[in-house]
Design a protein around this motif. Structure first.
Motif, mmCIF file in Angstrom:
data_model
loop_
_atom_site.group_PDB
_atom_site.id
_atom_site.type_symbol
_atom_site.label_atom_id
_atom_site.label_comp_id
_atom_site.label_asym_id
_atom_site.label_seq_id
_atom_site.Cartn_x
_atom_site.Cartn_y
_atom_site.Cartn_z
ATOM 1 N N GLU A 26 -13.559 -1.164 9.719
ATOM 2 C CA GLU A 26 -12.937 -0.920 11.018
ATOM 3 C C GLU A 26 -11.643 -1.714 11.182
ATOM 4 O OE1 GLU A 26 -13.977 -1.647 15.688
ATOM 5 O OE2 GLU A 26 -15.621 -1.031 14.364
ATOM 6 N N ALA A 27 -11.672 -2.966 10.784
ATOM 7 C CA ALA A 27 -10.494 -3.833 10.943
ATOM 8 C C ALA A 27 -9.313 -3.337 10.119
ATOM 9 C CB ALA A 27 -10.837 -5.267 10.563
ATOM 10 N N HIS A 28 -9.601 -2.709 8.980
ATOM 11 C CA HIS A 28 -8.536 -2.267 8.081
ATOM 12 C C HIS A 28 -8.330 -0.757 8.103
ATOM 13 C CE1 HIS A 28 -8.005 -6.279 6.535
ATOM 14 N NE2 HIS A 28 -9.321 -6.381 6.483
ATOM 15 N N HIS A 29 -9.012 -0.087 9.028
ATOM 16 C CA HIS A 29 -8.873 1.365 9.198
ATOM 17 C C HIS A 29 -9.111 2.106 7.878
ATOM 18 C CE1 HIS A 29 -7.367 0.330 13.117
ATOM 19 N NE2 HIS A 29 -6.437 -0.417 12.561
ATOM 20 N N VAL A 30 -10.208 1.755 7.227
ATOM 21 C CA VAL A 30 -10.585 2.352 5.945
ATOM 22 C C VAL A 30 -11.786 3.257 6.184
ATOM 23 C CG1 VAL A 30 -11.445 1.862 3.623
ATOM 24 C CG2 VAL A 30 -9.737 0.365 4.650
ATOM 25 N N THR A 31 -11.741 4.465 5.640
ATOM 26 C CA THR A 31 -12.871 5.382 5.768
ATOM 27 C C THR A 31 -13.900 5.095 4.669
ATOM 28 O OG1 THR A 31 -11.777 7.055 4.420
ATOM 29 C CG2 THR A 31 -11.479 7.201 6.804
ATOM 30 N N ALA A 35 -11.629 5.241 -1.907
ATOM 31 C CA ALA A 35 -11.722 4.331 -3.055
ATOM 32 C C ALA A 35 -11.677 2.880 -2.602
ATOM 33 C CB ALA A 35 -10.584 4.613 -4.030
ATOM 34 N N GLU A 36 -10.876 2.597 -1.579
ATOM 35 C CA GLU A 36 -10.787 1.227 -1.057
ATOM 36 C C GLU A 36 -12.135 0.764 -0.511
ATOM 37 O OE1 GLU A 36 -8.673 3.665 -0.176
ATOM 38 O OE2 GLU A 36 -6.667 2.975 -0.760
ATOM 39 N N ALA A 37 -12.846 1.663 0.159
ATOM 40 C CA ALA A 37 -14.158 1.322 0.705
ATOM 41 C C ALA A 37 -15.154 1.022 -0.402
ATOM 42 C CB ALA A 37 -14.672 2.457 1.591
ATOM 43 N N GLU A 38 -15.095 1.796 -1.474
ATOM 44 C CA GLU A 38 -16.007 1.573 -2.599
ATOM 45 C C GLU A 38 -15.749 0.221 -3.255
ATOM 46 O OE1 GLU A 38 -17.166 3.666 -6.837
ATOM 47 O OE2 GLU A 38 -16.274 4.894 -5.260
ATOM 48 N N LEU A 39 -14.490 -0.115 -3.455
ATOM 49 C CA LEU A 39 -14.154 -1.421 -4.040
ATOM 50 C C LEU A 39 -14.545 -2.560 -3.106
ATOM 51 C CD1 LEU A 39 -10.682 -0.610 -5.611
ATOM 52 C CD2 LEU A 39 -12.792 -1.153 -6.836
ATOM 53 N N ALA A 40 -14.301 -2.382 -1.825
ATOM 54 C CA ALA A 40 -14.669 -3.416 -0.847
ATOM 55 C C ALA A 40 -16.169 -3.648 -0.854
ATOM 56 C CB ALA A 40 -14.187 -3.024 0.545
ATOM 57 N N GLY A 72 -7.026 -4.326 1.971
ATOM 58 C CA GLY A 72 -6.676 -4.118 3.370
ATOM 59 C C GLY A 72 -5.205 -3.766 3.533
ATOM 60 N N GLU A 73 -4.357 -4.459 2.795
ATOM 61 C CA GLU A 73 -2.915 -4.158 2.841
ATOM 62 C C GLU A 73 -2.635 -2.774 2.279
ATOM 63 O OE1 GLU A 73 -0.574 -7.225 1.000
ATOM 64 O OE2 GLU A 73 -1.673 -8.798 2.072
ATOM 65 N N LEU A 74 -3.279 -2.430 1.195
ATOM 66 C CA LEU A 74 -3.096 -1.124 0.567
ATOM 67 C C LEU A 74 -3.522 -0.012 1.537
ATOM 68 C CD1 LEU A 74 -2.424 0.509 -1.991
ATOM 69 C CD2 LEU A 74 -4.803 0.233 -2.658
ATOM 70 N N ALA A 75 -4.642 -0.196 2.184
ATOM 71 C CA ALA A 75 -5.143 0.814 3.112
ATOM 72 C C ALA A 75 -4.204 0.984 4.304
ATOM 73 C CB ALA A 75 -6.541 0.424 3.590
ATOM 74 N N SER A 76 -3.602 -0.101 4.753
ATOM 75 C CA SER A 76 -2.699 -0.009 5.906
ATOM 76 C C SER A 76 -1.416 0.734 5.579
ATOM 77 C CB SER A 76 -2.398 -1.393 6.475
ATOM 78 O OG SER A 76 -1.595 -2.127 5.571
ATOM 79 N N ARG A 77 -1.053 0.787 4.321
ATOM 80 C CA ARG A 77 0.147 1.508 3.889
ATOM 81 C C ARG A 77 -0.094 3.009 3.778
ATOM 82 N NH1 ARG A 77 1.484 -2.167 -1.167
ATOM 83 N NH2 ARG A 77 1.466 -4.149 -0.099
ATOM 84 N N SER A 78 -1.358 3.382 3.654
ATOM 85 C CA SER A 78 -1.695 4.805 3.450
ATOM 86 C C SER A 78 -1.611 5.598 4.712
ATOM 87 C CB SER A 78 -3.100 4.934 2.889
ATOM 88 O OG SER A 78 -3.183 4.266 1.658
#
Length: 78
Positions: A26-31, A35-40, A72-78
């Motif tokens: 939620e904080a990083h607006h990741v679904t 892929a970001e969620a899976e790595l996290a 988190g930074e990568l996700a915010s750029r998407s």
């Protein structure tokens, strides 16, 4: 190393991990299906296995983890 790999997760452990994971998403607006969620998720589970086994300890370890910060930074750029 054996204890690290043999960590079992019961309802209480899963609840701690799930709450921290969902807050991070939620904080990083990741679904959840990204892929970001899976790595996290993998990072968060490893942090828990490393001994950060309370919500406060896990959240602190997550906030200091460079990989999660980068995701988190990568996700915010998407």
């Amino acid at each position: 190393m054996c204890a690290f790999l043999e960590t079992s997760f019961g309802p209480n452990e899963l609840s701690v991990i799930d709450q921290s994971y969902n807050d991070w998403l939620e904080a990083h607006h990741v679904t959840k299906n990204s892929a970001e969620a899976e790595l996290a998720a993998a990072i968060i589970i490893n942090l828990y296995r490393e001994g950060h086994d309370t919500r406060q300890e896990l959240d602190t370890a997550m906030s200091l983890h460079r990989g999660l910060a980068d995701l988190g930074e990568l996700a915010s750029r998407s």
